[in-house]
Design a protein around this motif. Structure first.
Motif, PDB file in Angstrom:
ATOM      1  N   TRP A 199     -91.376  13.654 -70.496  1.00 36.19           N
ATOM      2  CA  TRP A 199     -90.383  14.545 -69.892  1.00 36.19           C
ATOM      3  C   TRP A 199     -90.825  16.171 -69.454  1.00 36.19           C
ATOM      4  O   TRP A 199     -90.275  16.958 -68.643  1.00 36.19           O
ATOM      5  CB  TRP A 199     -88.946  14.907 -70.970  1.00 36.19           C
ATOM      6  CG  TRP A 199     -88.333  13.333 -70.988  1.00 36.19           C
ATOM      7  CD1 TRP A 199     -87.452  13.055 -70.308  1.00 36.19           C
ATOM      8  CD2 TRP A 199     -88.462  12.394 -71.951  1.00 36.19           C
ATOM      9  NE1 TRP A 199     -86.971  11.663 -70.620  1.00 36.19           N
ATOM     10  CE2 TRP A 199     -87.869  11.355 -71.972  1.00 36.19           C
ATOM     11  CE3 TRP A 199     -89.477  12.492 -73.172  1.00 36.19           C
ATOM     12  CZ2 TRP A 199     -87.781  10.098 -72.505  1.00 36.19           C
ATOM     13  CZ3 TRP A 199     -89.421  11.280 -73.919  1.00 36.19           C
ATOM     14  CH2 TRP A 199     -88.749  10.373 -73.592  1.00 36.19           C
ATOM     15  N   HIS A 299     -84.241  19.808 -70.707  1.00 37.73           N
ATOM     16  CA  HIS A 299     -84.435  19.441 -69.453  1.00 37.73           C
ATOM     17  C   HIS A 299     -83.362  19.282 -68.496  1.00 37.73           C
ATOM     18  O   HIS A 299     -82.251  18.976 -68.859  1.00 37.73           O
ATOM     19  CB  HIS A 299     -85.100  17.851 -69.520  1.00 37.73           C
ATOM     20  CG  HIS A 299     -85.793  17.213 -68.434  1.00 37.73           C
ATOM     21  ND1 HIS A 299     -85.276  16.898 -67.214  1.00 37.73           N
ATOM     22  CD2 HIS A 299     -87.024  17.066 -68.472  1.00 37.73           C
ATOM     23  CE1 HIS A 299     -86.291  16.318 -66.538  1.00 37.73           C
ATOM     24  NE2 HIS A 299     -87.486  16.572 -67.264  1.00 37.73           N
ATOM     25  N   HIS A 302     -82.080  15.700 -68.074  1.00 36.71           N
ATOM     26  CA  HIS A 302     -81.836  14.868 -69.127  1.00 36.71           C
ATOM     27  C   HIS A 302     -81.695  15.950 -70.329  1.00 36.71           C
ATOM     28  O   HIS A 302     -82.376  16.506 -71.181  1.00 36.71           O
ATOM     29  CB  HIS A 302     -83.045  14.107 -69.895  1.00 36.71           C
ATOM     30  CG  HIS A 302     -83.713  13.194 -68.521  1.00 36.71           C
ATOM     31  ND1 HIS A 302     -83.280  11.960 -68.167  1.00 36.71           N
ATOM     32  CD2 HIS A 302     -85.043  13.499 -67.735  1.00 36.71           C
ATOM     33  CE1 HIS A 302     -84.029  11.611 -67.200  1.00 36.71           C
ATOM     34  NE2 HIS A 302     -84.920  12.337 -66.915  1.00 36.71           N
TER      35      HIS A 302
END
Length: 352
Positions: A199, A299, A302
């Motif tokens: 990520w 994120h 996310h």
């Protein structure tokens, strides 16, 4: 089992993050693969208010150091064990140019820089031709003790799983599901491994390799930290010192190198007047960043997945402040400091 947070990594960032979450009475589990040579475990633990050849003051110094001192003092009371010691750095000038740089900076601001009144005071132990100055106050965090004490606490409470966190087995949407755990958020404090994090690998990490020695030398002054090319940092054990470090931006592996060992011992032989013995030689990758600013936040695609990383060589000073800030952001929506918030890389992260 339901928890509030899963934390990956129990280096300095994971330790401080879980410390502040515990203070807020939050439920968490820390995953930490037992590895001996992580950057946190082999760091000197020095909190130094100045940096670089120009003796510039460390970023956010007026906020960072007082908060770090308060945090480590609280942890000392909690553990009933010494975690931090006040020190000064005796800076032996390697060249006349560095002497003049110190004098010029001292004339501008003497908050942390001081002339040393007895220039010959250290002649018995050290060779130095251009005099010395003093950087004070500085602090030494006994980072091995800190990480060890917190590790024992986490294990005693059932908050620690000493195994590798396998991202391939993670499921996430609005919540985190991993093994038998269901959590609100997952926060990576994974140090140099962040470079390959699924990520966060697009963040501008700039990992560099650092090496250090542990030496034994009887009769050396342990009241100060000493600097001349290398830094000589007293450890808790009598007559034992941490020696380092270097910055290798290109490297073949993460192993200790003969090149550093030869270079460091040659410098020490020309600097120290007392005999010494090398006890250990360590190497690790530092989670540095191109901007020399931390990565803190969640994120953009996310929002259940976050990061606290990128402290570089300033982990012991920066981690308390930004771990606390991340917790306050989680619980009370307090904004993260703009230069550290990964929102500044929102467009880049949105490509993943």
């Amino acid at each position: 089992m339901e928890v509030d947070y899963i934390i990956v990594g129990q280096g300095i960032c994971g330790t401080l993050l879980s410390w502040f979450l515990q203070k807020e009475k939050k439920r968490f589990v820390v995953y930490d693969e037992p590895v001996a040579n992580t950057a946190s475990k082999i760091a000197a633990g020095v909190i130094n208010p100045v940096t670089g050849r120009r003796y510039a003051y460390t970023w956010m110094i007026d906020e960072i150091i007082p908060f770090a001192l308060e945090t480590y003092s609280e942890m000392e009371l909690y553990f009933g064990k010494k975690i931090m010691t006040s020190k000064s750095i005796i800076d032996f000038f390697p060249t006349v140019q560095m002497l003049h740089a110190f004098i010029d900076r001292l004339a501008e601001n003497d908050t942390y820089l001081h002339s040393y009144p007895e220039q010959n005071h250290f002649n018995e132990s050290f060779t130095y031709d251009f005099g010395c100055g003093e950087v004070s106050p500085c602090y030494l965090v006994h980072i091995t003790s800190l990480l060890s004490e917190w590790n024992k606490h986490l294990r005693s409470q059932g908050f620690l799983r000493e195994e590798k966190f396998e991202t391939i087995h993670l499921r996430h949407s609005h919540e985190i599901i991993y093994q038998d755990l269901v959590a609100k958020k997952l926060i990576f404090c994974d140090g140099s491994a962040g470079v390959n994090n699924p990520w966060f690998h697009l963040l501008p990490f700039a990992p560099n390799k650092g090496e250090a020695l542990i030496i034994h030398s009887e009769g050396l002054n342990q009241e100060h930290i000493f600097k001349k090319g290398l830094m000589l940092v007293p450890m808790i054990e009598p007559d034992t010192f941490w020696v380092g470090s270097n910055y290798q931006w290109t490297y073949e592996d993460q192993l200790p190198s003969l090149k550093f060992l030869d270079h460091a011992t040659t410098l020490l032989k020309g600097w120290l007047k007392k005999p010494f013995q090398v006890l250990h030689h360590w190497a690790s990758l530092r989670p540095a960043t191109l901007e020399r600013r931390p990565f803190v936040g969640f994120h953009p695609l996310h929002p259940a997945i976050g990061i606290l990383n990128g402290m570089g060589t300033k982990g012991t000073s920066l981690a308390p402040y930004f771990a606390h800030q991340l917790v306050q952001h989680l619980l009370h929506e307090v904004p993260i400091q703009a230069e550290a918030d990964i929102k500044r890389f929102g467009k880049i992260l949105s490509r993943s």
